[in-house]
Design a protein around this motif. Sequence first.
Motif, PDB file in Angstrom:
ATOM      1  N   CYS A  44     -30.399   2.606 -67.871  1.00 46.62           N
ATOM      2  CA  CYS A  44     -30.395   3.905 -67.181  1.00 46.62           C
ATOM      3  C   CYS A  44     -31.222   3.855 -65.897  1.00 46.62           C
ATOM      4  N   ARG A  45     -32.459   3.379 -65.992  1.00 45.27           N
ATOM      5  CA  ARG A  45     -33.342   3.363 -64.825  1.00 45.27           C
ATOM      6  C   ARG A  45     -32.770   2.520 -63.687  1.00 45.27           C
ATOM      7  N   ASN A  46     -32.255   1.338 -64.017  1.00 44.19           N
ATOM      8  CA  ASN A  46     -31.706   0.470 -62.974  1.00 44.19           C
ATOM      9  C   ASN A  46     -30.529   1.133 -62.266  1.00 44.19           C
ATOM     10  N   CYS A  47     -29.667   1.786 -63.032  1.00 46.46           N
ATOM     11  CA  CYS A  47     -28.517   2.478 -62.445  1.00 46.46           C
ATOM     12  C   CYS A  47     -28.987   3.652 -61.585  1.00 46.46           C
ATOM     13  N   HIS A  48     -29.936   4.421 -62.093  1.00 46.01           N
ATOM     14  CA  HIS A  48     -30.448   5.575 -61.345  1.00 46.01           C
ATOM     15  C   HIS A  48     -31.133   5.132 -60.046  1.00 46.01           C
ATOM     16  N   LYS A  49     -31.908   4.049 -60.121  1.00 46.60           N
ATOM     17  CA  LYS A  49     -32.567   3.548 -58.912  1.00 46.60           C
ATOM     18  C   LYS A  49     -31.535   3.092 -57.885  1.00 46.60           C
ATOM     19  N   ALA A  50     -30.504   2.397 -58.337  1.00 46.55           N
ATOM     20  CA  ALA A  50     -29.450   1.932 -57.431  1.00 46.55           C
ATOM     21  C   ALA A  50     -28.713   3.120 -56.797  1.00 46.55           C
ATOM     22  N   TYR A  51     -28.444   4.143 -57.591  1.00 45.93           N
ATOM     23  CA  TYR A  51     -27.780   5.361 -57.079  1.00 45.93           C
ATOM     24  C   TYR A  51     -28.646   6.012 -55.997  1.00 45.93           C
ATOM     25  N   ASN A  52     -29.933   6.149 -56.288  1.00 46.09           N
ATOM     26  CA  ASN A  52     -30.843   6.779 -55.330  1.00 46.09           C
ATOM     27  C   ASN A  52     -30.913   5.983 -54.024  1.00 46.09           C
ATOM     28  N   LYS A  53     -30.990   4.672 -54.144  1.00 50.24           N
ATOM     29  CA  LYS A  53     -31.065   3.821 -52.948  1.00 50.24           C
ATOM     30  C   LYS A  53     -29.775   3.921 -52.132  1.00 50.24           C
ATOM     31  N   LYS A  54     -28.634   3.815 -52.810  1.00 52.03           N
ATOM     32  CA  LYS A  54     -27.332   3.857 -52.136  1.00 52.03           C
ATOM     33  C   LYS A  54     -27.114   5.188 -51.428  1.00 52.03           C
ATOM     34  N   ASN A  55     -27.567   6.279 -52.044  1.00 49.22           N
ATOM     35  CA  ASN A  55     -27.323   7.615 -51.511  1.00 49.22           C
ATOM     36  C   ASN A  55     -28.533   8.214 -50.790  1.00 49.22           C
ATOM     37  N   ASN A  56     -29.570   7.392 -50.586  1.00 50.29           N
ATOM     38  CA  ASN A  56     -30.785   7.826 -49.914  1.00 50.29           C
ATOM     39  C   ASN A  56     -31.276   9.173 -50.465  1.00 50.29           C
ATOM     40  N   THR A  57     -31.481   9.184 -51.777  1.00 47.24           N
ATOM     41  CA  THR A  57     -31.879  10.405 -52.473  1.00 47.24           C
ATOM     42  C   THR A  57     -32.861  10.058 -53.583  1.00 47.24           C
ATOM     43  N   LYS A  58     -33.377  11.073 -54.224  1.00 51.62           N
ATOM     44  CA  LYS A  58     -34.185  10.901 -55.428  1.00 51.62           C
ATOM     45  C   LYS A  58     -33.599  11.752 -56.543  1.00 51.62           C
ATOM     46  N   ALA A  59     -32.316  12.061 -56.435  1.00 52.43           N
ATOM     47  CA  ALA A  59     -31.644  12.960 -57.373  1.00 52.43           C
ATOM     48  C   ALA A  59     -31.527  12.395 -58.790  1.00 52.43           C
ATOM     49  N   ALA A  60     -31.299  11.087 -58.902  1.00 53.24           N
ATOM     50  CA  ALA A  60     -31.170  10.475 -60.232  1.00 53.24           C
ATOM     51  C   ALA A  60     -32.563  10.208 -60.787  1.00 53.24           C
ATOM     52  N   PRO A  61     -32.880  10.754 -61.948  1.00 45.45           N
ATOM     53  CA  PRO A  61     -34.241  10.635 -62.483  1.00 45.45           C
ATOM     54  C   PRO A  61     -34.597   9.206 -62.880  1.00 45.45           C
ATOM     55  N   THR A  62     -35.868   8.842 -62.632  1.00 44.32           N
ATOM     56  CA  THR A  62     -36.338   7.497 -62.975  1.00 44.32           C
ATOM     57  C   THR A  62     -37.647   7.516 -63.749  1.00 44.32           C
ATOM     58  N   SER A  63     -38.151   8.692 -64.078  1.00 41.20           N
ATOM     59  CA  SER A  63     -39.398   8.764 -64.844  1.00 41.20           C
ATOM     60  C   SER A  63     -39.133   9.417 -66.199  1.00 41.20           C
ATOM     61  N   CYS A  64     -40.035   9.191 -67.122  1.00 48.19           N
ATOM     62  CA  CYS A  64     -39.885   9.691 -68.497  1.00 48.19           C
ATOM     63  C   CYS A  64     -39.604  11.194 -68.538  1.00 48.19           C
ATOM     64  N   THR A  65     -40.450  11.956 -67.850  1.00 49.03           N
ATOM     65  CA  THR A  65     -40.368  13.422 -67.957  1.00 49.03           C
ATOM     66  C   THR A  65     -39.128  14.004 -67.301  1.00 49.03           C
ATOM     67  N   LYS A  66     -38.491  13.256 -66.424  1.00 53.78           N
ATOM     68  CA  LYS A  66     -37.283  13.761 -65.761  1.00 53.78           C
ATOM     69  C   LYS A  66     -36.041  13.609 -66.652  1.00 53.78           C
ATOM     70  N   CYS A  67     -36.063  12.666 -67.585  1.00 50.10           N
ATOM     71  CA  CYS A  67     -34.925  12.450 -68.488  1.00 50.10           C
ATOM     72  C   CYS A  67     -35.159  13.059 -69.871  1.00 50.10           C
ATOM     73  N   HIS A  68     -36.336  12.785 -70.412  1.00 55.08           N
ATOM     74  CA  HIS A  68     -36.650  13.256 -71.757  1.00 55.08           C
ATOM     75  C   HIS A  68     -37.128  14.705 -71.704  1.00 55.08           C
ATOM     76  N   PRO A  69     -36.487  15.606 -72.447  1.00 55.77           N
ATOM     77  CA  PRO A  69     -36.994  16.973 -72.496  1.00 55.77           C
ATOM     78  C   PRO A  69     -38.312  17.001 -73.275  1.00 55.77           C
ATOM     79  N   LYS A  70     -39.080  18.053 -73.082  1.00 56.06           N
ATOM     80  CA  LYS A  70     -40.316  18.185 -73.846  1.00 56.06           C
ATOM     81  C   LYS A  70     -39.968  18.193 -75.321  1.00 56.06           C
ATOM     82  N   LYS A  71     -40.726  17.452 -76.092  1.00 55.58           N
ATOM     83  CA  LYS A  71     -40.477  17.347 -77.531  1.00 55.58           C
ATOM     84  C   LYS A  71     -40.845  18.664 -78.206  1.00 55.58           C
ATOM     85  N   LYS A  72     -39.908  19.128 -79.023  1.00 55.48           N
ATOM     86  CA  LYS A  72     -40.157  20.371 -79.768  1.00 55.48           C
ATOM     87  C   LYS A  72     -41.081  20.088 -80.922  1.00 55.48           C
ATOM     88  N   LYS A  73     -42.049  20.967 -81.124  1.00 55.21           N
ATOM     89  CA  LYS A  73     -43.035  20.754 -82.194  1.00 55.21           C
ATOM     90  C   LYS A  73     -42.607  21.405 -83.466  1.00 55.21           C
TER      91      LYS A  73
END
Length: 150
Positions: free
Chosen positions: A121-150
């Motif tokens: 996932c991260r490699n694909c998202h990084k490649a997408y961001n680079k190709k499209n000159n954006t930061k739209a595809a998430p590359t950090s934990c908190t951007k993909c994983h929702p907050k864990k429900k307690k």
Amino acid sequence: MKKSSVLVATLAGIAMLFLSAPLYAGTNFEDVIKLNETSYKHTKGIIEFSHAKHVDEYKNGCGECHHNDKGEPLSDLKKGDDVKRCVECHSKPGEIKGKEAKGLSKEEKRQYHANALHDNCRNCHKAYNKKNNTKAAPTSCTKCHPKKKK
């Protein structure tokens, strides 16, 4: 003679329904998949992966994620084809990182289920961001994983 022709056509039609049912069933797949592998405890919220978003909106082929045992894309896949679950090959539960991962090759780390998914996932998202000159595809934990429900 007409009655027998109608009977044969009717039976042939019924037979086609039964024979084609497995083919139709194989083309169904869930658009949104919860990436909740049950062989280990997850420390972060469960990601809900959307096929529609990645295939239709971002125009990714199936081979972007699904690959053979050499890591080569399965580019001949089409919507609904049977594929192995990630954990069938990346069968070590969880993720290995930090001191435990020191000295391991990328291939050895990818034997762990979470490492394989994160790399893919991260490699694909990084490649997408680079190709499209954006930061739209998430590359950090908190951007993909929702907050864990307690």
